[in-house]
Design a protein around this motif. Structure first.
Motif, mmCIF file in Angstrom:
data_model
loop_
_atom_site.group_PDB
_atom_site.id
_atom_site.type_symbol
_atom_site.label_atom_id
_atom_site.label_comp_id
_atom_site.label_asym_id
_atom_site.label_seq_id
_atom_site.Cartn_x
_atom_site.Cartn_y
_atom_site.Cartn_z
ATOM 1 N N PRO A 9 0.830 -1.208 0.000
ATOM 2 C CA PRO A 9 0.000 0.000 0.000
ATOM 3 C C PRO A 9 0.868 1.263 0.000
ATOM 4 N N THR A 10 0.451 2.273 -0.746
ATOM 5 C CA THR A 10 1.153 3.553 -0.792
ATOM 6 C C THR A 10 0.155 4.687 -0.622
ATOM 7 N N ASP A 11 0.669 5.849 -0.218
ATOM 8 C CA ASP A 11 -0.187 7.020 -0.087
ATOM 9 C C ASP A 11 -0.800 7.403 -1.437
ATOM 10 N N SER A 12 -0.040 7.212 -2.516
ATOM 11 C CA SER A 12 -0.552 7.564 -3.843
ATOM 12 C C SER A 12 -1.834 6.810 -4.156
ATOM 13 N N VAL A 13 -1.880 5.547 -3.753
ATOM 14 C CA VAL A 13 -3.072 4.730 -3.997
ATOM 15 C C VAL A 13 -4.142 5.002 -2.947
ATOM 16 N N LEU A 14 -3.773 4.929 -1.669
ATOM 17 C CA LEU A 14 -4.765 5.028 -0.600
ATOM 18 C C LEU A 14 -5.368 6.429 -0.492
ATOM 19 N N ASP A 15 -4.533 7.463 -0.632
ATOM 20 C CA ASP A 15 -5.008 8.835 -0.440
ATOM 21 C C ASP A 15 -5.262 9.566 -1.756
ATOM 22 N N GLY A 16 -4.813 8.973 -2.859
ATOM 23 C CA GLY A 16 -4.961 9.633 -4.145
ATOM 24 C C GLY A 16 -5.871 8.906 -5.112
ATOM 25 N N LEU A 17 -5.451 7.742 -5.576
ATOM 26 C CA LEU A 17 -6.171 7.071 -6.653
ATOM 27 C C LEU A 17 -7.503 6.465 -6.216
ATOM 28 N N LEU A 18 -7.540 5.829 -5.052
ATOM 29 C CA LEU A 18 -8.798 5.220 -4.631
ATOM 30 C C LEU A 18 -9.886 6.263 -4.347
ATOM 31 N N PRO A 19 -9.568 7.359 -3.611
ATOM 32 C CA PRO A 19 -10.590 8.404 -3.459
ATOM 33 C C PRO A 19 -11.001 9.018 -4.799
ATOM 34 N N ALA A 20 -10.054 9.138 -5.733
ATOM 35 C CA ALA A 20 -10.387 9.703 -7.044
ATOM 36 C C ALA A 20 -11.346 8.795 -7.805
ATOM 37 N N ALA A 21 -11.092 7.491 -7.756
ATOM 38 C CA ALA A 21 -11.998 6.552 -8.422
ATOM 39 C C ALA A 21 -13.388 6.621 -7.803
ATOM 40 N N ASP A 22 -13.442 6.755 -6.487
ATOM 41 C CA ASP A 22 -14.730 6.874 -5.807
ATOM 42 C C ASP A 22 -15.462 8.137 -6.247
ATOM 43 N N ALA A 23 -14.718 9.245 -6.386
ATOM 44 C CA ALA A 23 -15.326 10.497 -6.828
ATOM 45 C C ALA A 23 -15.867 10.380 -8.249
ATOM 46 N N LEU A 24 -15.215 9.573 -9.066
ATOM 47 C CA LEU A 24 -15.658 9.357 -10.442
ATOM 48 C C LEU A 24 -16.765 8.308 -10.544
ATOM 49 N N GLY A 25 -17.051 7.614 -9.438
ATOM 50 C CA GLY A 25 -18.058 6.568 -9.464
ATOM 51 C C GLY A 25 -17.599 5.316 -10.174
ATOM 52 N N VAL A 26 -16.283 5.071 -10.171
ATOM 53 C CA VAL A 26 -15.712 3.915 -10.860
ATOM 54 C C VAL A 26 -15.300 2.873 -9.820
ATOM 55 N N PRO A 27 -15.862 1.674 -9.841
ATOM 56 C CA PRO A 27 -15.427 0.644 -8.896
ATOM 57 C C PRO A 27 -14.016 0.174 -9.210
ATOM 58 N N VAL A 28 -13.257 -0.173 -8.165
ATOM 59 C CA VAL A 28 -11.849 -0.535 -8.308
ATOM 60 C C VAL A 28 -11.585 -1.890 -7.668
ATOM 61 N N THR A 29 -10.735 -2.676 -8.315
ATOM 62 C CA THR A 29 -10.143 -3.859 -7.702
ATOM 63 C C THR A 29 -8.634 -3.699 -7.740
ATOM 64 N N VAL A 30 -7.992 -3.794 -6.587
ATOM 65 C CA VAL A 30 -6.539 -3.750 -6.518
ATOM 66 C C VAL A 30 -6.016 -5.170 -6.672
ATOM 67 N N LEU A 31 -5.182 -5.388 -7.679
ATOM 68 C CA LEU A 31 -4.503 -6.664 -7.861
ATOM 69 C C LEU A 31 -3.123 -6.554 -7.234
ATOM 70 N N THR A 32 -2.797 -7.449 -6.325
ATOM 71 C CA THR A 32 -1.539 -7.351 -5.595
ATOM 72 C C THR A 32 -1.054 -8.729 -5.177
ATOM 73 N N ASP A 33 0.262 -8.869 -5.071
ATOM 74 C CA ASP A 33 0.822 -10.125 -4.566
ATOM 75 C C ASP A 33 0.929 -10.105 -3.040
ATOM 76 N N ARG A 34 0.431 -9.016 -2.430
ATOM 77 C CA ARG A 34 0.469 -8.890 -0.973
ATOM 78 C C ARG A 34 -0.906 -8.485 -0.433
ATOM 79 N N PRO A 35 -1.942 -9.253 -0.723
ATOM 80 C CA PRO A 35 -3.297 -8.816 -0.334
ATOM 81 C C PRO A 35 -3.475 -8.650 1.164
ATOM 82 N N ASP A 36 -2.739 -9.414 1.976
ATOM 83 C CA ASP A 36 -2.888 -9.314 3.427
ATOM 84 C C ASP A 36 -2.324 -8.012 3.987
#
Length: 389
Positions: A9-36
């Motif tokens: 997890p990074t601030d760019s994703v948690l504080d930037g991209l995910l809130p932006a996707a929410d503002a756009l009404g776009v659902p997001v799935t994060v693909l990661t090798d570290r889901p936990d």
């Protein structure tokens, strides 16, 4: 569905991209090798994200994709290739590879006749020899100035190579001539056809032999310099999405240090969005949904009427962070000030000489550079961080 590939997890994703996707009404799935490692509130799905075939198949197995991209240095090429296979907007996979591979970056720019930096690649079993000093040795695919060192001679080079190989026994290294000059950045957004300059920063580095960024001041490059940098990016094939380029200006000539095919990091992207007064993260997402740059309301960097200064608080030694200020926002003499932690209290870490030593990032935004600098000095003087060994 918008798919975002990521590692930790990074601030760019948690504080930037995910809130932006929410503002756009776009659902997001994060693909990661570290889901936990991700917060439970983030829709994260396990996937070997360095493998483009695995990413492609995981997306095909899920809800229909509207877009697929990454903000990770490590994942640009694999994600770009998966996006191409899925018929989605994205970066050129070969351009993404050239940006990540520092030897390939040098070769592409040299073959275009734009600049020649004397350099050689050291495979894991090659002896560490070079004929130009001072020089810089670093991993061929490294990021964040990790294991990047200034070396004075062959003995110094040999010591550093042995040290790096102790941590990265399978990594190829690059040794190249040291490029003197003022360190700058050049930050852009592109849609594959049009590339727009967001602006740039003047960077102050810590003492050698490492290259830790300590301070960045808003300083968009003049048109001639920006054009010269852009010619080198054209040689690399950089035309799509966000890109953060670092270069030096030496004798009025810009020379690339490295090209990071994503947004500027370490919370600078959040500061940049605030400084420009635009929904920068929404724009990045919209590019990957197929929208053109022309649809975005991006100001010319020289016209915004504001300036900014960012400073990083670094751990001076390894140990445990036992006390630190939490997030702080305030206004002083018309200057907006902020402090954001980059390390959690209770965390124990060694000192690395890279941005992994950052404890916090401070920023100041205002209309007058002198007032901005003064306000940040006073703000920092009232904050304390305690590391014990």
């Amino acid at each position: 569905m918008l798919y975002l590939t990521a590692l930790n997890p990074t601030d760019s994703v948690l504080d930037g991209l995910l809130p932006a996707a929410d503002a756009l009404g776009v659902p997001v799935t994060v693909l990661t090798d570290r889901p936990d490692d991700w917060p439970e509130t983030v829709p994260a799905r396990g996937c070997p994200v360095r493998d483009p075939h695995a990413v492609t198949e995981t997306v095909r197995d899920g809800p229909a994709p509207a877009g697929l991209f990454s903000n990770s240095d490590h994942l640009q090429a694999a994600t770009a290739l998966a996006a191409r296979r899925l018929g989605l907007p994205g970066k050129d996979p070969e351009a993404a590879r050239r940006c990540k591979d520092k030897a390939a970056t040098r070769q592409a720019v040299a073959e275009a006749g734009l600049d020649v930096v004397r350099a050689r690649t050291l495979t894991p079993d090659e002896p560490p020899t070079f004929d130009v000093f001072p020089a810089v040795v670093k991993p061929r695919d490294g990021v964040a100035s990790e294991d990047a060192y200034l070396v004075a001679d062959e003995d110094d080079l040999a010591r550093r190579v042995t040290e790096i190989r102790g941590r990265r026994p399978d990594a190829s290294l690059v040794v190249e001539e040291y490029l003197p000059g003022d360190v700058r950045t050049h930050d852009t957004l592109g849609d594959g056809e049009t590339l727009t300059v967001l602006g740039g920063w003047r960077t102050t580095l810590g003492p050698p032999p490492t290259f830790t960024e300590l301070c960045l001041e808003w300083a968009p490059a003049p048109p001639a310099t920006a054009d010269a940098v852009q010619a080198q990016l054209d040689a690399l094939g950089v035309r799509f999405g966000a890109c953060h380029t670092e270069f030096v200006v030496h004798r009025e000539r810009p020379r690339l240090i490295e090209v990071n095919d994503r947004l500027i990091g370490d919370r600078m992207d959040l500061v940049l969005a605030d400084l420009l007064g635009v929904p920068l993260f929404e724009y990045v997402i919209r590019l990957h949904l197929g929208e053109p740059v022309a649809d975005f309301d991006l100001p010319a960097p020289a016209s915004i009427g504001r300036t900014a200064r960012v400073e990083y608080v670094c751990a001076e030694r390894g140990g445990t962070l036992v006390a630190a200020p939490g997030p702080v926002d305030t206004v002083r003499d018309g200057v907006r000030l902020g402090c954001r932690p980059l390390r959690t209290v209770g965390t124990t870490a060694e000192r690395t000489g890279t941005n992994r030593d950052y404890l916090a990032v401070l920023h100041a935004i205002g209309s007058d550079p002198v007032a901005v600098g003064r306000a940040l000095v006073e703000f920092r003087a009232g904050l304390d961080w305690v590391v014990i060994t």
